[in-house]
Design a protein around this motif. Structure first.
Motif, PDB file in Angstrom:
ATOM      1  N   UNK A   2       0.818  -1.214   0.000  1.00 34.91           N
ATOM      2  CA  UNK A   2       0.000   0.000   0.000  1.00 34.91           C
ATOM      3  C   UNK A   2       0.850   1.262   0.000  1.00 34.91           C
ATOM      4  N   UNK A   3       0.424   2.254  -0.786  1.00 35.32           N
ATOM      5  CA  UNK A   3       1.016   3.588  -0.747  1.00 35.32           C
ATOM      6  C   UNK A   3      -0.125   4.595  -0.743  1.00 35.32           C
ATOM      7  N   UNK A   4       0.018   5.629   0.079  1.00 36.23           N
ATOM      8  CA  UNK A   4      -0.979   6.698   0.165  1.00 36.23           C
ATOM      9  C   UNK A   4      -0.262   8.039   0.166  1.00 36.23           C
ATOM     10  N   UNK A   5      -1.041   9.099  -0.026  1.00 36.21           N
ATOM     11  CA  UNK A   5      -0.504  10.451   0.020  1.00 36.21           C
ATOM     12  C   UNK A   5      -1.461  11.350   0.779  1.00 36.21           C
ATOM     13  N   UNK A   6      -0.916  12.218   1.598  1.00 31.66           N
ATOM     14  CA  UNK A   6      -1.726  13.243   2.261  1.00 31.66           C
ATOM     15  C   UNK A   6      -2.064  14.372   1.300  1.00 31.66           C
ATOM     16  N   UNK A   7      -1.390  14.430   0.156  1.00 28.96           N
ATOM     17  CA  UNK A   7      -1.569  15.532  -0.787  1.00 28.96           C
ATOM     18  C   UNK A   7      -2.683  15.309  -1.805  1.00 28.96           C
ATOM     19  N   UNK A   8      -3.023  14.054  -2.081  1.00 25.99           N
ATOM     20  CA  UNK A   8      -4.103  13.769  -3.034  1.00 25.99           C
ATOM     21  C   UNK A   8      -4.680  12.403  -2.720  1.00 25.99           C
ATOM     22  N   UNK A   9      -5.890  12.173  -3.191  1.00 24.71           N
ATOM     23  CA  UNK A   9      -6.558  10.883  -3.021  1.00 24.71           C
ATOM     24  C   UNK A   9      -6.341  10.025  -4.255  1.00 24.71           C
ATOM     25  N   UNK A  10      -6.302   8.714  -4.061  1.00 30.55           N
ATOM     26  CA  UNK A  10      -6.195   7.802  -5.194  1.00 30.55           C
ATOM     27  C   UNK A  10      -7.358   8.069  -6.145  1.00 30.55           C
ATOM     28  N   UNK A  30       4.435  10.883   0.396  1.00 32.11           N
ATOM     29  CA  UNK A  30       4.060   9.497   0.141  1.00 32.11           C
ATOM     30  C   UNK A  30       4.398   8.657   1.366  1.00 32.11           C
ATOM     31  N   UNK A  31       3.498   7.748   1.721  1.00 32.72           N
ATOM     32  CA  UNK A  31       3.724   6.823   2.839  1.00 32.72           C
ATOM     33  C   UNK A  31       3.339   5.430   2.367  1.00 32.72           C
ATOM     34  N   UNK A  32       4.170   4.435   2.695  1.00 35.05           N
ATOM     35  CA  UNK A  32       3.867   3.076   2.266  1.00 35.05           C
ATOM     36  C   UNK A  32       3.978   2.106   3.436  1.00 35.05           C
ATOM     37  N   UNK A  64       8.337   6.564   4.322  1.00 41.99           N
ATOM     38  CA  UNK A  64       7.632   7.802   3.986  1.00 41.99           C
ATOM     39  C   UNK A  64       8.611   8.819   3.429  1.00 41.99           C
ATOM     40  N   UNK A  65       8.141   9.563   2.429  1.00 43.45           N
ATOM     41  CA  UNK A  65       8.866  10.730   1.941  1.00 43.45           C
ATOM     42  C   UNK A  65       7.975  11.943   2.182  1.00 43.45           C
ATOM     43  N   UNK A  66       8.497  12.985   2.837  1.00 40.20           N
ATOM     44  CA  UNK A  66       7.681  14.167   3.074  1.00 40.20           C
ATOM     45  C   UNK A  66       7.478  14.979   1.794  1.00 40.20           C
ATOM     46  N   UNK A  67       6.466  15.818   1.787  1.00 38.20           N
ATOM     47  CA  UNK A  67       6.224  16.721   0.657  1.00 38.20           C
ATOM     48  C   UNK A  67       7.501  17.512   0.390  1.00 38.20           C
ATOM     49  N   UNK A 112       3.779  -0.902  -5.113  1.00 37.29           N
ATOM     50  CA  UNK A 112       2.592  -0.167  -4.661  1.00 37.29           C
ATOM     51  C   UNK A 112       2.423   1.031  -5.592  1.00 37.29           C
ATOM     52  N   UNK A 113       1.185   1.360  -5.913  1.00 36.74           N
ATOM     53  CA  UNK A 113       0.978   2.531  -6.773  1.00 36.74           C
ATOM     54  C   UNK A 113      -0.247   3.300  -6.328  1.00 36.74           C
ATOM     55  N   UNK A 114      -0.193   4.593  -6.588  1.00 35.93           N
ATOM     56  CA  UNK A 114      -1.349   5.468  -6.395  1.00 35.93           C
ATOM     57  C   UNK A 114      -1.362   6.401  -7.602  1.00 35.93           C
ATOM     58  N   UNK A 115      -2.541   6.574  -8.182  1.00 33.78           N
ATOM     59  CA  UNK A 115      -2.681   7.347  -9.415  1.00 33.78           C
ATOM     60  C   UNK A 115      -3.590   8.543  -9.171  1.00 33.78           C
ATOM     61  N   UNK A 116      -3.155   9.700  -9.649  1.00 28.63           N
ATOM     62  CA  UNK A 116      -3.974  10.913  -9.632  1.00 28.63           C
ATOM     63  C   UNK A 116      -3.970  11.486 -11.044  1.00 28.63           C
TER      64      UNK A 116
END
Length: 183
Positions: free
Chosen positions: A26-34, A53-55, A94-97, A172-176
Motif C-alpha cells: 500500500x502507498x498513500x498520500x496526504x496531498x491527493x486521493x487515489x 508518500x507513505x507506504x 515515507x517521503x515528506x512533501x 505499490x501505486x497510487x494514481x492521480x
C-alpha cells in the motif's frame, strides 16, 4: 492510406504492465486521493513539489525502495518520467512533501535521483499540454531485493525501470490526474 482510430489515453499501459507480476503493498498520500486530482503543489507551474508518500506492507526481505512518477498519457509515444529516485533505505516508509524538490530536504541519505524527462534531477510536476484532456500521474513505490540497485545518477529513468524489472519484490501505486484547460 488506412485511417487509424485514436486510442483513448485511459487505455495506454502503465510502466509496470510489461514487468512480471509481483505482490502489491500500500502507498498513500496526504496531498491527493487515489483517483483524485493533483493539487497545484504538484503541478510544474504551481508549487512543483513532490508529494508526501507513505507506504506499508512491503515484504520483510526488502533491502531498499525506489519511487517513480510516470505520465503514460503524455503525447510523446513513450510517456513522460516526472520522477525517479532509488536506493531509499529499507527502513524508510515515507517521503515528506518536497523531498524530491529543491534542496532534497527529507530525502534519505544514500538515495539516488536521476534526471526526469524535463532534464533535471528532481521531481518535475504535472504539465500536460492545454486542452489535451486529463493525464494520469502514476506514483509507484518498488520494494527492491538489494540495497543498491546498480545505476548511478546519470542513468535514464528507462534504464532504472529496466533494473527494477529484475529486482522488484513487490510494488505499490497510487494514481492521480491533472488536466490543463484549453488556453
Amino acid at each position: 492510406m488506412q485511417e487509424v482510430d485514436e486510442v483513448s489515453d485511459s487505455r495506454r499501459p502503465l510502466p509496470h504492465d510489461f514487468h512480471p507480476p509481483v505482490p502489491e503493498f500500500e502507498v498513500t498520500s496526504e496531498d491527493f486521493s487515489a483517483g483524485g486530482v493533483l493539487p497545484l503543489d504538484q503541478v510544474y507551474d504551481g508549487g512543483n513539489l513532490s508529494p508526501q508518500l507513505r507506504w506499508a506492507g512491503a515484504p520483510a526481505e526488502t533491502r531498499s525502495f525506489a519511487v517513480t512518477c510516470f505520465d503514460p498519457d503524455a503525447p510523446t509515444g513513450s510517456g513522460f518520467w516526472h520522477w525517479s529516485v532509488f536506493d531509499i533505505p529499507a527502513d524508510v516508509t515515507e517521503l515528506p512533501r518536497g523531498a524530491g524538490s529543491g534542496d532534497f530536504k527529507g530525502l534519505p541519505a544514500g538515495a539516488v535521483h536521476v534526471r526526469n524527462d524535463y532534464g533535471t534531477r528532481d521531481f518535475g510536476g504535472a504539465a500536460p499540454p492545454p486542452g489535451d484532456g486529463p493525464h494520469r500521474y502514476v506514483f509507484t513505490v518498488y520494494a527492491v531485493d538489494q540495497e543498491r540497485l546498480g545505476p548511478d545518477a546519470d542513468t535514464s529513468p528507462a534504464a532504472v525501470g529496466f533494473n527494477l524489472r529484475f529486482h522488484t519484490l513487490a510494488r505499490a501505486q497510487v494514481i492521480a490526474t491533472y488536466e490543463a484547460p484549453q488556453a
